[in-house]
Motif scaffolding. Structure first.
Motif, mmCIF file in Angstrom:
data_model
loop_
_atom_site.group_PDB
_atom_site.id
_atom_site.type_symbol
_atom_site.label_atom_id
_atom_site.label_comp_id
_atom_site.label_asym_id
_atom_site.label_seq_id
_atom_site.Cartn_x
_atom_site.Cartn_y
_atom_site.Cartn_z
ATOM 1 N N ARG A 305 0.882 -1.177 0.000
ATOM 2 C CA ARG A 305 0.000 0.000 0.000
ATOM 3 C C ARG A 305 0.917 1.224 0.000
ATOM 4 O O ARG A 305 1.333 1.699 1.047
ATOM 5 C CB ARG A 305 -0.896 -0.019 1.241
ATOM 6 N N VAL A 306 1.219 1.713 -1.204
ATOM 7 C CA VAL A 306 2.297 2.700 -1.345
ATOM 8 C C VAL A 306 1.805 4.018 -1.930
ATOM 9 O O VAL A 306 1.844 5.057 -1.278
ATOM 10 C CB VAL A 306 3.437 2.122 -2.223
ATOM 11 N N HIS A 307 1.365 3.978 -3.172
ATOM 12 C CA HIS A 307 0.970 5.209 -3.880
ATOM 13 C C HIS A 307 -0.534 5.225 -4.111
ATOM 14 O O HIS A 307 -1.104 4.221 -4.521
ATOM 15 C CB HIS A 307 1.675 5.285 -5.233
ATOM 16 N N PRO A 308 -1.171 6.396 -3.909
ATOM 17 C CA PRO A 308 -0.641 7.626 -3.301
ATOM 18 C C PRO A 308 -0.549 7.490 -1.784
ATOM 19 O O PRO A 308 -0.828 6.422 -1.243
ATOM 20 C CB PRO A 308 -1.649 8.674 -3.715
ATOM 21 N N PHE A 309 -0.167 8.550 -1.129
ATOM 22 C CA PHE A 309 0.073 8.549 0.318
ATOM 23 C C PHE A 309 -1.100 7.934 1.072
ATOM 24 O O PHE A 309 -2.240 8.342 0.917
ATOM 25 C CB PHE A 309 0.315 9.979 0.801
ATOM 26 N N LYS A 310 -0.801 6.896 1.868
ATOM 27 C CA LYS A 310 -1.763 6.195 2.712
ATOM 28 C C LYS A 310 -2.944 5.616 1.922
ATOM 29 O O LYS A 310 -4.084 5.569 2.401
ATOM 30 C CB LYS A 310 -2.270 7.097 3.848
ATOM 31 N N THR A 311 -2.664 5.138 0.728
ATOM 32 C CA THR A 311 -3.711 4.501 -0.055
ATOM 33 C C THR A 311 -4.242 3.262 0.668
ATOM 34 O O THR A 311 -3.511 2.597 1.407
ATOM 35 C CB THR A 311 -3.177 4.083 -1.435
ATOM 36 N N LYS A 312 -5.494 2.941 0.409
ATOM 37 C CA LYS A 312 -6.084 1.728 1.002
ATOM 38 C C LYS A 312 -5.852 0.510 0.123
ATOM 39 O O LYS A 312 -6.140 -0.614 0.528
ATOM 40 C CB LYS A 312 -7.583 1.921 1.207
ATOM 41 N N TYR A 313 -5.332 0.723 -1.082
ATOM 42 C CA TYR A 313 -5.185 -0.377 -2.039
ATOM 43 C C TYR A 313 -3.772 -0.965 -2.007
ATOM 44 O O TYR A 313 -2.779 -0.245 -2.042
ATOM 45 C CB TYR A 313 -5.497 0.085 -3.457
ATOM 46 N N SER A 314 -3.711 -2.282 -1.967
ATOM 47 C CA SER A 314 -2.447 -3.001 -2.060
ATOM 48 C C SER A 314 -2.176 -3.356 -3.517
ATOM 49 O O SER A 314 -3.007 -4.015 -4.172
ATOM 50 C CB SER A 314 -2.512 -4.283 -1.228
ATOM 51 N N GLU A 315 -1.035 -2.922 -4.030
ATOM 52 C CA GLU A 315 -0.698 -3.215 -5.426
ATOM 53 C C GLU A 315 -0.747 -4.714 -5.698
ATOM 54 O O GLU A 315 -1.360 -5.168 -6.677
ATOM 55 C CB GLU A 315 0.698 -2.673 -5.745
ATOM 56 N N ALA A 316 -0.107 -5.495 -4.851
ATOM 57 C CA ALA A 316 -0.029 -6.940 -5.088
ATOM 58 C C ALA A 316 -1.394 -7.597 -5.034
ATOM 59 O O ALA A 316 -1.719 -8.462 -5.862
ATOM 60 C CB ALA A 316 0.903 -7.585 -4.060
ATOM 61 N N PHE A 317 -2.220 -7.195 -4.068
ATOM 62 C CA PHE A 317 -3.546 -7.798 -3.953
ATOM 63 C C PHE A 317 -4.383 -7.510 -5.190
ATOM 64 O O PHE A 317 -5.068 -8.402 -5.721
ATOM 65 C CB PHE A 317 -4.255 -7.278 -2.709
#
Length: 425
Positions: A305-317
């Motif tokens: 959960r990286v971009h943007p700041f404090k995003t709720k979405y996990s890239e890998a998931f």
């Protein structure tokens, strides 16, 4: 955090210590059982300190007058701070950090207290070494390895307080900074509340306990629990892939494939309402092409959960979901790596999963991604970045197959904890 983690007591840590899960030969072991407790964030950031909380080790520490005195100083500061500090955040945090003199004092006491056949010796032999968490220092005498682990974790604890209580810029300010305006009146009130809660919660009377719990509360109020996402993954999102990897239990089964895994790094969107970026989709498609070509039995999708700041979405998931729902890759072929915050740790964390899931560590891997990132990974500048940020190379490059495909060989140095990256240590 999964229900499994919420229900797992810290006694599992102590049980594992009492069982002495180890082998005689030194070095990290793929069969070493990871230890889980109620705070995965603590265990992943402060593994040596967590092990020191075990009964055999803590009895030794609690009996030492110098360490008892240090505990009392830290604990007394909390009681005074809630009466005297008001809204002065530095007043709360300053004494909770470990000074260089205090770090040296503890190092000296650990050196004196360590014996190969006591609880501290057992901790090092049966856990620190086989876990690989301080693999860069495995060549040190065992007592010195314990001291080095303490020193790094003490500085890591200080780093948490500097960034998430005092507002110091972290290594990557755009994604990892404090969540509050440190100049606001409400932040001074929050500083009081964190100190008062830590005081009321109490601790184990070990010399590091007040500072450790105080630092963990600051991570919590900042909403920074990314290190715990989906853990323990082999029982959650990676269960199917973990069992599939265990089923490939012979080298002959792995020899059918050129590579052990295909690593596909994530790419975060700039819009907080978007779950998966266009570049992330394209990288998934490239990886799926290589998977369906039969180059490897697994795809590793990597990104937190990286971009943007404090995003709720996990890239890998989100990449895993896209691979399954849109590209029809079977779940058992997808390894989720949801913690990496940088390209360096895409590689590092993939190596960790390879090792812990029993995949052949000497077999080459493939990293498949869009052209610009692939060329960057193959550059000398990326080598220097890894050395600067991690202190080592988590890989050895192999052959470049195309503008989007590059071979790499894993390095077990990747098991080393990173003490100044608390969101993905």
């Amino acid at each position: 955090m999964s229900q499994f983690l919420k229900a797992t007591p810290i006694c599992l840590l102590f049980l594992a210590l009492s069982l002495g899960l180890s082998a005689q030969k030194p070095g990290p072991l793929a069969t070493y059982e990871p230890i889980y407790g109620p705070s995965v964030v603590q265990l992943k950031n402060f593994y040596a300190l967590s092990l020191l909380e075990s009964p055999d080790a803590s009895r030794i520490l609690l009996a030492d007058p110098a360490l008892r005195s240090l505990y009392q100083q830290k604990n007394d500061h909390l009681s005074r701070a809630v009466k005297e500090c008001g809204s002065d955040v530095g007043c709360y945090t300053g004494t909770m950090k470990f000074t260089e003199d205090e770090i040296k004092l503890v190092s000296g006491r650990l050196s004196q207290l360590y014996k190969a056949d006591n609880g501290l010796g057992k901790l090092v032999k049966d856990h620190l070494i086989p876990s690989g968490t301080y693999i860069l220092y495995d060549s040190l005498p065992l007592g010195e390895l314990l001291v080095k682990a303490w020193e790094l974790e003490a500085r890591g604890l200080n780093h948490v307080l500097e960034v998430y209580a005092e507002g110091m810029k972290p290594n990557y300010p755009a994604i990892d900074s404090i969540a509050f305006n440190t100049k606001s009146r409400s932040f001074g009130t929050l500083a009081y509340d964190v100190a008062e809660l830590t005081r009321q919660e109490g601790n184990t009377s070990l010399f590091f306990s007040p500072s450790l719990q105080y630092a963990l509360r600051w991570l919590e109020v900042n909403g920074r629990d990314e290190a715990a996402d989906y853990e323990p993954m082999r029982f959650t999102e990676n269960k199917a892939a973990f069992l599939h990897a265990r089923a490939l239990d012979s080298l002959a089964a792995w020899d059918k494939f050129k590579y052990s895994v295909i690593l596909v790094p994530g790419s975060g969107p700039s819009d907080p309402s978007v779950a998966l970026s266009p570049v992330g989709m394209l990288r998934c498609r490239l990886g799926a092409l290589r998977y369906f070509d039969g180059l490897a039995p697994f795809l590793v999708v990597s990104g937190g959960r990286v971009h943007p700041f404090k995003t709720k979405y996990s890239e890998a998931f989100e990449m895993k979901r896209y691979l399954m729902e849109v590209l029809h890759v079977p779940e058992e072929a997808i390894v989720l790596e949801p913690h990496a915050r940088h390209t360096t740790t895409n590689l590092r964390n993939t190596v960790r999963l390879l090792f812990h899931y029993g995949m052949p560590i000497g077999k080459p891997c493939l990293i498949t991604t869009t052209r610009s990132q692939s060329l960057s990974i193959g550059s000398h500048a990326f080598v220097e970045r890894c050395r600067r940020e991690l202190g080592y190379l988590p890989y050895r490059l192999g052959e470049r197959l195309s503008d989007t495909d590059l071979e790499f060989f894993p390095s077990l140095n990747s098991l080393q904890i990173d003490h100044d990256e608390p969101l993905d240590p």
